[in-house]
Structure formats: C-alpha cells, structure tokens
Design an enzyme around this catalytic site. Structure first.
Site, mmCIF file in Angstrom:
data_model
loop_
_atom_site.group_PDB
_atom_site.id
_atom_site.type_symbol
_atom_site.label_atom_id
_atom_site.label_comp_id
_atom_site.label_asym_id
_atom_site.label_seq_id
_atom_site.Cartn_x
_atom_site.Cartn_y
_atom_site.Cartn_z
ATOM 1 N N PHE A 91 60.794 -0.421 58.325
ATOM 2 C CA PHE A 91 59.753 0.411 57.723
ATOM 3 C C PHE A 91 59.100 1.280 58.807
ATOM 4 O O PHE A 91 58.999 0.883 59.965
ATOM 5 C CB PHE A 91 58.717 -0.497 57.049
ATOM 6 N N ASP A 162 57.658 -8.040 64.941
ATOM 7 C CA ASP A 162 57.248 -7.522 63.633
ATOM 8 C C ASP A 162 57.813 -8.483 62.589
ATOM 9 O O ASP A 162 58.996 -8.423 62.238
ATOM 10 C CB ASP A 162 57.749 -6.093 63.422
ATOM 11 N N HIS A 165 58.428 -9.243 57.350
ATOM 12 C CA HIS A 165 59.346 -9.781 56.338
ATOM 13 C C HIS A 165 59.518 -11.289 56.474
ATOM 14 O O HIS A 165 60.366 -11.856 55.793
ATOM 15 C CB HIS A 165 60.748 -9.170 56.510
ATOM 16 N N GLN A 188 50.916 -6.917 52.322
ATOM 17 C CA GLN A 188 51.050 -5.867 51.304
ATOM 18 C C GLN A 188 51.761 -6.458 50.075
ATOM 19 O O GLN A 188 52.452 -7.480 50.158
ATOM 20 C CB GLN A 188 51.819 -4.686 51.954
ATOM 21 N N LYS A 191 55.266 -8.210 49.981
ATOM 22 C CA LYS A 191 55.638 -9.188 51.017
ATOM 23 C C LYS A 191 55.594 -10.630 50.500
ATOM 24 O O LYS A 191 54.994 -10.909 49.468
ATOM 25 C CB LYS A 191 54.736 -9.020 52.249
ATOM 26 N N ARG A 220 33.383 -4.982 69.346
ATOM 27 C CA ARG A 220 32.398 -6.013 69.725
ATOM 28 C C ARG A 220 33.096 -7.137 70.473
ATOM 29 O O ARG A 220 34.302 -7.336 70.316
ATOM 30 C CB ARG A 220 31.724 -6.592 68.478
ATOM 31 N N TYR A 227 25.157 -4.278 67.927
ATOM 32 C CA TYR A 227 25.376 -2.865 68.245
ATOM 33 C C TYR A 227 25.816 -2.645 69.684
ATOM 34 O O TYR A 227 25.569 -1.588 70.260
ATOM 35 C CB TYR A 227 24.137 -2.042 67.891
ATOM 36 N N ARG A 237 38.436 -5.125 59.352
ATOM 37 C CA ARG A 237 38.266 -6.467 58.798
ATOM 38 C C ARG A 237 38.677 -6.534 57.325
ATOM 39 O O ARG A 237 38.610 -5.549 56.611
ATOM 40 C CB ARG A 237 36.797 -6.884 58.941
HETATM 41 C C1 LIG Z 1 55.527 -3.723 55.321
HETATM 42 C C2 LIG Z 1 55.926 -3.566 56.733
HETATM 43 C C3 LIG Z 1 55.011 -3.231 57.753
HETATM 44 C C4 LIG Z 1 53.614 -2.733 57.498
HETATM 45 O O1 LIG Z 1 52.858 -3.404 56.670
HETATM 46 P P1 LIG Z 1 51.691 -2.711 55.793
HETATM 47 O O2 LIG Z 1 50.865 -3.900 55.462
HETATM 48 O O3 LIG Z 1 52.341 -2.061 54.619
HETATM 49 O O4 LIG Z 1 50.972 -1.751 56.664
HETATM 50 C C5 LIG Z 1 55.445 -3.251 59.055
HETATM 51 N N1 LIG Z 1 56.722 -3.545 59.357
HETATM 52 C C6 LIG Z 1 57.635 -3.823 58.410
HETATM 53 C C7 LIG Z 1 59.030 -4.138 58.831
HETATM 54 C C8 LIG Z 1 57.271 -3.821 57.062
HETATM 55 O O5 LIG Z 1 58.204 -4.069 56.136
#
Ligand SMILES: *Cc1c(COP(=O)(O)O)cnc(C)c1O
Length: 397
Positions: A91, A162, A165, A188, A191, A220, A227, A237
């Site tokens: 992605f 990453d 998945h 997301q 997922k 922070r 602040y 967040r």
């Molecule tokens: C979905 C995804 C992301 C990003 O996630 P979001 O929550 O959509 O920003 C990053 N890397 C891979 C491989 C993804 O499939």
C-alpha cells in the site's frame, strides 16, 4: 437468460461483533469520557493489552497505520535525504510516509515465491545514505526476518516492520511487529484487527518509545507541563471509543487468526493439483500465517488466455471474495513518476522513471490474485467452494 447459481452461496461479514462491542462503546459514551489523555485510561489499557499480545515492552496507539509509520521513521532519527528501503508491492503508505519524513524511498523487488521483500535485493540497494529498512509482511506472511535483521546489523540500519497485514502472525514463534526496532500496525476497516480507523507501534526500545509517545502527543514529554512542547509532533491520539472497540476485537483475534491459518493450509491442499493456480509458498520461518490476504499466482496460459482481470471478475461472480490487487508497483504511481514532492526535501537526483522491479510488475499485471481475509474466516466447506469456483471458471474458459 438462464439464471445460474453462484458456486459460493454464503457472503462473508466483516467486521465481526456482537453486543459486547456495542455495550463497551455505549458505556464510554455514557461516561462522557471520550478523549485521552486526562479523561480516562482506556487507551493505555488497550496499549498494554496489545503490547502483551505481541510480546513487546511498549505499544503507542495513533490515528492510523500511516501515522504509525511516520512516528517510527521520525523516532529512528532519519534526516532529509536519507534513504529508506521499501518493497514496491504494498500500500502507498509504506512509501509515502518516507516522503513525508523528507527521505527517499528506495524500491527493491519482491521474492516470486512469497511476494515479500527480497533480502538479496535489499543488500544490493544499500548505500552510505541508507538508514532504515521497512519490510512489509505481505498478506500476513512473515518476511525473512533473520536475513533482514542480519543485514541491518551489519550495516547499522534500523528496521521498521510494516505489520499492517500481520496482526497475530508469527515468525519462528515470535509475533510479527515485535522483531525489528519498531512494528507498525493499522486498524483501518479492512485489517484483521479494526476499529474503523486507528494504528499502533510496538517497540522494546526505551528511547524510541519515549520519542514516539511524545510525537503522538504534540511533542509533550512525560512529566512535562500541558503547554510545554519539546518535539515536532502532532495530535495523533485515538479516542476511548476506539480503544474499547479494539480491546473487544483483540479478544477475538487469536481464534480468528487460527481459523484463517488452518483454512489457508487446507486451501493450499485443495489447489495443489490445479494447473495455472499456485498459492504463494510457505515454509520460510512463518510459524503462523494470518492470511490478511490469501494470494494465488495465476497463469493464464492454463486458462485459455483469460486475463487476470477477467479471471478475478468471474471468480467474484461465483461469490469468492477476491480482488485483483494493486494495478501497478508503487514507483509507477504519478506521485513518484511526476516527482510531485511539494514541500518535501527529496534530492534532485532521485528518478523513479528508471526503476524496474520485474517480479512486482508481473504480480500486479498478470499474476497476483487476492482472496480477502474475511473469506478466510469461513468453514472448510467454504474453502472447498472456493476451489470449486476456480475449477468452474477454468472449465468455462
Ligand atoms: C493499510 C496499510 C497501511 C496504512 O494503514 P492506514 O491505517 O490505512 O493508514 C500501511 N501499510 C500497509 C501495507 C497497509 O496495507
């Protein structure tokens, strides 16, 4: 016109939830304590649960799985013009967050057997400017982490997994995301663990933790005043509603992951003897696959020349929850071809028109077909119906 019945009669729901989730969210709403920090401790509670699940010391949630990559990159201390090695079959966020960190995504090809980043290609792409490697555990299958960690050690590089998945998947008994310096996950909608949106990073490193925690919370620092801002972060967040939804969904993850893994192994067997259909190979250290995507390599020469896109359309018409995947490797995207880097400090020498990753290109154009994770939550009979659907498309071709 003759009405024909779909081979796969069931539809596959996602997300899966019941009154537990509804009640958990309703309770937060009723409490009036929606935000974090200073309103409640449900976000921290989920972070502790997720860190424990991964076997990591720390977890820091944030608004999505792109920002989580950004937090990791900045905390790793990258400087403008540093190079970050990424696969092109992933992605966009894996590479666009590198641009947002003022760094240069260096695309290296994937392995034809697993569609994961090739360690040999990583090694060949390292320059004095390389700072970070971002392996993507594609579809939920572990990258060759021993080889990648060894390369990183020898060249003094950071590794950001990453794992968008890969919730719940394992490599040699360790949870994916908990092997590199930082693991990054997305929550997301599509997922394997979701609250509609959300993301998280996990790490064992005290300094990376402190920096990512600060960047997530407008710079922070722990023990600082409200602040007082020390680092160039932002408000990334999540809400307490998301946190309780995630805590409830996390309780389902283990069982769901075991079901997908078992179904994947079974579907591998069922497809073994269908010429022109080759599931991606297992057996490269993954002790548990979580099949965010079940990926087959399609060979149209065994389907009377039927193009991949047509094959996927016919398979979908038979009721298989499937998709053709990315149409192009990332470096072919207009963002990279046109070098539309706007305010970001990408050096002039960078030229993506010359990049060529043949395995990723073929996976996009002709070969890679995805069956989606909610389909992999079906029964053994559902797996049999997927195989039957493939055979039917083949007969009719
Ligand atoms: C979905 C995804 C992301 C990003 O996630 P979001 O929550 O959509 O920003 C990053 N890397 C891979 C491989 C993804 O499939």
């Amino acid at each position: 016109m003759e009405i024909t019945e779909k081979t796969v009669k069931k539809s596959f729901a996602w997300p899966i939830f019941d009154e537990t989730e509804v009640e958990a969210v309703a309770e937060v709403v009723r409490s009036g304590k929606w935000g974090n920090p200073d309103c409640g401790d449900l976000v921290e509670a989920f972070e502790k649960e997720f860190a424990a699940y991964c076997g990591s010391k720390y977890a820091i949630s944030c608004v999505n799985g792109s920002v989580s990559l950004r937090l990791a990159l900045i905390a790793c201390g990258v400087k403008p013009g540093d190079e970050v090695i990424v696969p092109p079959y992933t992605f966009i966020a894996t590479a666009s967050t590198v641009i947002e960190a003022n760094c240069v995504p260096v695309f290296v090809d994937i392995d034809p057997e697993t569609y994961n980043i090739s360690p040999a290609a990583i090694e060949a792409a390292i320059t004095p400017r390389t700072k970070v490697i971002i392996p993507v555990h594609f579809g939920g299958q572990a990258c060759d982490m021993d080889a990648i960690m060894d390369i990183a050690k020898r060249h003094n590089l950071r590794v950001i997994e990453d794992a968008a998945h890969a919730h719940g998947a394992e490599y040699k008994g360790k949870k994916l995301g908990a092997i590199g310096d930082v693991g990054s996950f997305s929550f997301q909608s599509s997922k394997n663990l979701t609250a509609g949106e959300g993301g998280i990073v996990v790490t064992d490193d005290d300094e990376l933790y402190a920096m990512m925690h600060s960047l997530r919370n407008v710079g922070r620092i722990e023990g600082g005043q409200w602040y007082d801002h020390y680092n160039p972060g932002c408000n990334y967040r999540i809400t307490q509603m998301q946190a309780v939804l995630l805590s409830a969904q996390l309780k389902r993850l283990e069982q769901q992951t075991l079901v997908r893994d078992a179904n994947g192994l079974y579907l591998n067997q069922l497809l073994e003897n269908i010429e022109g259909i080759t599931p991606l190979k297992r057996g490269f250290g993954e002790t548990r696959h979580c099949y965010h995507l079940y990926i087959i390599k399609y060979d149209k020469t065994h389907f009377n020349g039927l193009s991949k896109v047509e094959f996927v359309e016919r398979l979908a018409a038979e009721g298989v929850p499937c998709f053709r995947g990315y149409p192009h490797p990332l470096y072919k995207q207009p963002l990279f071809q046109n070098k539309n880097f706007m305010c970001y400090a990408i050096p002039d020498y960078v030229d993506y028109s010359q990049v060529h990753c043949p395995v990723a290109e073929y996976a996009c154009s002709d070969e890679g077909v995805w069956i989606l994770q909610h389909g992999m939550l079906g029964t053994k009979e559902d797996m049999e119906s997927f195989a039957e659907a493939i055979l039917k498309v083949k007969r009719e071709a």
